[in-house]
Design a protein around this motif. Structure first.
Motif, mmCIF file in Angstrom:
data_model
loop_
_atom_site.group_PDB
_atom_site.id
_atom_site.type_symbol
_atom_site.label_atom_id
_atom_site.label_comp_id
_atom_site.label_asym_id
_atom_site.label_seq_id
_atom_site.Cartn_x
_atom_site.Cartn_y
_atom_site.Cartn_z
ATOM 1 N N SER A 529 -3.976 -8.621 -8.870
ATOM 2 C CA SER A 529 -4.467 -9.666 -9.776
ATOM 3 C C SER A 529 -4.260 -9.294 -11.243
ATOM 4 O O SER A 529 -4.204 -10.176 -12.103
ATOM 5 C CB SER A 529 -5.947 -9.937 -9.500
ATOM 6 O OG SER A 529 -6.723 -8.759 -9.731
ATOM 7 N N ARG A 545 -8.015 -15.238 -3.688
ATOM 8 C CA ARG A 545 -8.529 -13.882 -3.523
ATOM 9 C C ARG A 545 -8.530 -13.462 -2.061
ATOM 10 O O ARG A 545 -8.811 -14.260 -1.170
ATOM 11 C CB ARG A 545 -9.959 -13.806 -4.064
ATOM 12 C CG ARG A 545 -10.089 -14.229 -5.524
ATOM 13 C CD ARG A 545 -9.661 -13.141 -6.469
ATOM 14 N NE ARG A 545 -9.692 -13.587 -7.858
ATOM 15 C CZ ARG A 545 -9.413 -12.790 -8.892
ATOM 16 N NH1 ARG A 545 -9.117 -11.522 -8.670
ATOM 17 N NH2 ARG A 545 -9.427 -13.261 -10.124
ATOM 18 N N TYR A 549 -10.224 -6.794 0.892
ATOM 19 C CA TYR A 549 -9.027 -6.026 0.559
ATOM 20 C C TYR A 549 -9.324 -4.526 0.620
ATOM 21 O O TYR A 549 -10.431 -4.067 0.358
ATOM 22 C CB TYR A 549 -8.483 -6.415 -0.815
ATOM 23 C CG TYR A 549 -9.438 -6.256 -1.968
ATOM 24 C CD1 TYR A 549 -9.574 -5.031 -2.628
ATOM 25 C CD2 TYR A 549 -10.198 -7.335 -2.414
ATOM 26 C CE1 TYR A 549 -10.447 -4.888 -3.680
ATOM 27 C CE2 TYR A 549 -11.071 -7.195 -3.481
ATOM 28 C CZ TYR A 549 -11.197 -5.969 -4.109
ATOM 29 O OH TYR A 549 -12.057 -5.819 -5.158
ATOM 30 N N GLU A 552 -7.403 -2.026 -4.527
ATOM 31 C CA GLU A 552 -7.549 -2.855 -5.716
ATOM 32 C C GLU A 552 -6.199 -3.341 -6.219
ATOM 33 O O GLU A 552 -6.123 -4.303 -6.989
ATOM 34 C CB GLU A 552 -8.264 -2.064 -6.813
ATOM 35 C CG GLU A 552 -9.735 -1.773 -6.493
ATOM 36 C CD GLU A 552 -10.449 -1.080 -7.624
ATOM 37 O OE1 GLU A 552 -9.778 -0.762 -8.640
ATOM 38 O OE2 GLU A 552 -11.665 -0.848 -7.509
ATOM 39 N N ASP A 555 -5.173 -7.349 -4.015
ATOM 40 C CA ASP A 555 -6.439 -8.086 -3.890
ATOM 41 C C ASP A 555 -6.286 -9.604 -3.965
ATOM 42 O O ASP A 555 -7.251 -10.330 -3.808
ATOM 43 C CB ASP A 555 -7.435 -7.618 -4.949
ATOM 44 C CG ASP A 555 -6.926 -7.845 -6.373
ATOM 45 O OD1 ASP A 555 -5.696 -7.978 -6.548
ATOM 46 O OD2 ASP A 555 -7.746 -7.883 -7.299
ATOM 47 N N VAL A 556 -5.056 -10.102 -4.217
ATOM 48 C CA VAL A 556 -4.837 -11.549 -4.283
ATOM 49 C C VAL A 556 -3.522 -11.891 -3.594
ATOM 50 O O VAL A 556 -2.647 -11.041 -3.415
ATOM 51 C CB VAL A 556 -4.796 -12.068 -5.746
ATOM 52 C CG1 VAL A 556 -6.126 -11.872 -6.435
ATOM 53 C CG2 VAL A 556 -3.655 -11.409 -6.531
#
Length: 806
Positions: A529, A545, A549, A552, A555-556
């Motif tokens: 993201s 989103r 997840y 990090e 995450d999208v």
């Protein structure tokens, strides 16, 4: 998974042997990994028959022995020395013949041989029940009451014949076949036989003296919960026939109550659980989650700490079982139980799978629940269990069935293109055969036209959610072996039909792009993201989103193809691979204002570095806008996009300038240089040219309308014009005016030179343009050519303010 052939034949009457059935099931996707013979008693009582004692005389040399003659049905009485005190003439007995092997209860196996006992010949053995392994008694020989002829196999008399057991390697998607009835349903489609559910028509409620209320607090985890009470039962061993069937599939009988729940589970695929009704506090079942860290002791005696995501079956005071996974020790059935509450439910596969993994618990019930059971089987299985419980344990149904099902799970409606099915299968099957196969599998035909069939797919078909899945069901029953091989053994396995399909078009376009030295890439649709943060809040707000997840950095779901391609470019450039031409067909995702998600397919192309390699014959040339535009325009032509409009690109988060191709007001492609800031953000220092095509729209509008025609008999004519125009006039405008002015003779318009400099007025540019004219009916004359060119020049002067340089 183990399936008993004898049990299976109670659900479907087929006239094939085990090996034939095994071959059919394997061909249909239920791979039979082995067929084993199961004997209810060790050895299967082979060589042991019924006989009749004709004579019985004392042994001359032993007070406790008798010399008998026994008719075993072979025409010649056998002399047998017997030491049993109860042997007598006229008795029907069990005889182990010469060369048979006995497997006595708790003893070592031994073989019967012709021998002499105290000088008397003995040609077999008259047996007690422990000597043939069917009981414990050794008080004397078995004396039978039967009219069966002498020589009848003892296994037939005792009902202890052998069974064939299939070991099936069940794949995770075939939850519908995780039972004897599920396998029978497949056999119904493979043969002319009919699979029949065990009848529950005799189910009746005798009283309502022991009601148990049910409350479901978490309907997401438990969409359906049903139960009924049976009172006045006697817990004890199951009957021999039930024990035999359970042992055949590898289960050890426990008691009649537990055995019934296991029996129905493996017969119908619906897990059940029996609670001691007297131990249900408040006579109420509550289906809910409990506080994190709550301790609970399961039937195996292990105390477990519960998670907040564990669905529990509780009474008014606390947990009694882990829903869909394992029962509790305190509420279990014991020898003193006289009333039971039978649970039959549909639990969410996700919840059961998570709980099973958390506690490292795998049971026959969780195996099925986590793959998906049939919510429509809940009540039938419950009634079947109640009837069996009364048969093997006595008692009566002492409550109405309670069935909490607030939101019924609907069938899936799938429309099947008959032509599409034939294409994927590879040959013509026929609409009637398709309907017959699917109907036999439990799928209902709800509508039909000449080209399409609409089906209502029940929930037990958990893996059938789209057209391709329906075709797979057809194909596995129709038989992969029935699909004819191509004569040339080509790898193009899809059958050829006049109408093009997405796979063929996609393959053709991908091949064309690859032929132009582009390398195909496949990247992850889950991305970071942070890539979208510099584009502003509006861009970030539209991201989809990922809920759970693991990283990090992932995450999208990607909203654009730009960043996944730049990641590949960065990796290659950092490894000194700088001249790159890449393309990818992939999906992008966007969160809409109403909360829904839109996904679409895009064709993305990337160019960086040199377009030609450095050599002694030519200089290397940097990739340019026109290099990429040529490929994009050819892709659009191959997709028969027809006339499309070219406009300046509306600046966006990734490209500040470039062009857009529009068809009927819809953007079908955009191309230009990627914004330098975006490239630097992704640590790519090279100039990157980028194009993105609206693949969903292009495929939807694609028509394979290629038409062959004769070569023209008359020559083409070329005429050139030099036009001085304002700088903001595009070639596309010139082209559209030309074709609107002359629709019949004009075949092509091409720009072959562009000049901007001090030889013409400021703010102007000069186009050198060629026009190709052709009349397919006759040779063009100078008069017609001059007239056509004059009309073109007049329109250029009128609409564009062009100065014609002569």
């Amino acid at each position: 998974m183990l399936i008993s052939f004898d049990w299976l034949k109670q659900l479907i009457h087929i006239d094939k042997d085990a090996e034939e059935v095994g071959a059919l099931l394997t061909g249909a996707g239920l791979e039979v990994e082995g067929i084993e013979t199961f004997d209810m008693v060790q050895g299967g009582l082979e060589g042991i028959v019924l006989g009749e004692v004709l004579t019985c005389e004392p042994h001359p040399d032993a007070d406790r022995l008798r010399i008998t003659t026994v008719d075993i049905g072979n025409g010649t009485p056998s002399q047998i020395v017997c030491g049993a005190p109860n042997v007598a003439a006229g008795q029907r007995v069990v005889v182990a013949t010469i060369n048979s092997t006995l497997y006595p209860t708790g003893g070592e196996a031994f073989k019967i041989k012709k021998s002499k006992i105290r000088g008397a010949v003995s040609e077999g053995m008259i047996c007690a029940e422990d000597e043939i392994g069917i009981g414990q008694s050794h008080a004397g020989i078995m004396v039978l009451d039967t009219d069966l002829p002498n020589g009848t196999p003892a296994a037939e008399f005792f009902g202890l014949g052998s069974d064939k057991v299939f070991e099936i390697g069940l794949t995770p998607n075939r939850a519908d076949a995780a039972s004897h009835y599920g396998v029978a349903r497949d056999l119904q489609a493979l043969t002319d036989a009919k699979a029949v559910l065990p009848s529950v028509k005799d189910f009746k409620v005798s009283s309502t003296s022991r009601p148990v209320a049910v409350e479901v607090e978490n309907a997401e985890a438990c969409p359906r919960y049903a139960g009924v009470t049976v009172s006045g039962i006697t817990v004890g061993p199951s009957p021999e026939w039930m024990q035999k069937r359970l042992r055949a599939i590898g289960l050890s009988p426990i008691n009649n109550v537990v055995d019934v729940t296991n029996y129905v589970l493996h017969e119908l695929g619906q897990p059940l659980h029996a609670f001691d009704a007297d131990k249900i506090k408040g006579d109420k079942i509550v289906v809910k989650t409990v506080d994190e860290g709550t301790t609970f002791k399961t039937l195996d005696g292990v105390e477990r700490k519960l998670q907040a995501t564990d669905l529990m079956i509780c009474d008014t005071e606390g947990p009694m079982a882990i829903g869909g996974v394992f029962g509790g020790e305190e509420s279990g059935v014991s020898d003193e139980t006289t009333s039971i509450f039978i649970e039959s439910a549909y639990f969410s596969p996700d919840w059961v799978r998570r709980t099973g993994m958390t506690h490292s618990l795998k049971t026959d019930a969780s195996f099925r629940f986590e793959r998906g059971t049939d919510p429509n089987m809940v009540l039938h299985a419950l009634k079947r269990a109640a009837l069996l419980m009364q048969e093997v344990a006595g008692g009566e149904v002492s409550s109405e069935i309670v069935d909490v099902y607030p939101t019924p799970i609907e069938n899936k409606i799938i429309t099947l293109s008959i032509e599409r099915a034939h294409t994927l299968i590879g040959q013509h099957v026929g609409a009637e055969r398709i309907k017959k196969i699917l109907t036999d599998l439990g799928v209902e035909v709800t509508g039909e036209t000449g080209e399409y069939i609409q089906f209502s797919v029940p929930p037990f078909k958990v893996d059938v959610t789209r057209e391709a899945d329906v075709v797979e069901e057809i194909l596995r029953i129709y038989g992969f072996n029935n699909i004819e091989m191509s004569e040339d053994l080509a790898t193009t396995y899809l059958a050829k039909f006049p109408k093009p399909y997405a796979e063929n078009v996609t393959e053709a376009i991908s091949n064309y792009i690859a032929d132009n030295d582009f390398h195909e890439i496949i990247t992850n649709s889950i991305t970071n993201s942070n890539y979208y943060q510099p584009a502003g809040e509006a861009e970030v707000a539209g991201l989809v989103r990922v809920v759970n997840y693991n990283s990090e950095d992932l995450d999208v779901l990607r909203k654009s193809m730009v960043f996944s391609g730049l990641e590949v470019l960065r990796r290659n450039i950092n490894r000194r691979q700088r001249d790159l031409k890449l393309f990818e067909l992939g999906k992008v995702y966007e969160q809409l204002e109403d909360g829904s998600t839109r996904e679409s397919r895009k064709l993305a192309l990337y160019m960086a570095g040199n377009v030609t390699a450095e050599s002694w014959q030519q200089q290397s040339n940097k990739s340019s806008f026109h290099d990429l535009a040529g490929v994009v325009q050819n892709v659009l032509r191959k997709l028969n996009a027809g006339d499309f409009e070219v406009q300046p690109l509306q600046p966006n988060s990734y490209m500040r300038q470039g062009i857009a191709y529009l068809k009927n007001g819809i953007v079908i492609a955009e191309l230009g240089p990627l914004d330098a800031g975006v490239s630097r953000f992704m640590e790519v220092k090279e100039q990157v040219w980028y194009a993105e095509l609206n693949w969903d729209y292009l495929l939807k509008k694609y028509k394979d309308n290629l038409v062959a025609e004769e070569l023209p008999k008359f020559p083409e004519v070329r005429r050139d014009l030099s036009l001085v125009l304002d700088k903001n006039v595009t070639f596309d405008q010139i082209r559209h005016i030309a074709f609107r002015t002359e629709r019949k003779l004009l075949q092509d318009v091409n720009v072959f030179d562009v000049y901007e400099g001090d030889k013409i007025a400021p703010g102007k540019k000069a186009y050198a343009i060629s026009f190709t004219l052709l009349d397919k009916q006759q040779t063009l004359t100078d008069k017609v050519i001059d007239s056509t060119m004059n009309r073109l020049m007049q329109q250029f002067e009128k609409q564009l303010g062009a100065l014609i340089r002569k």
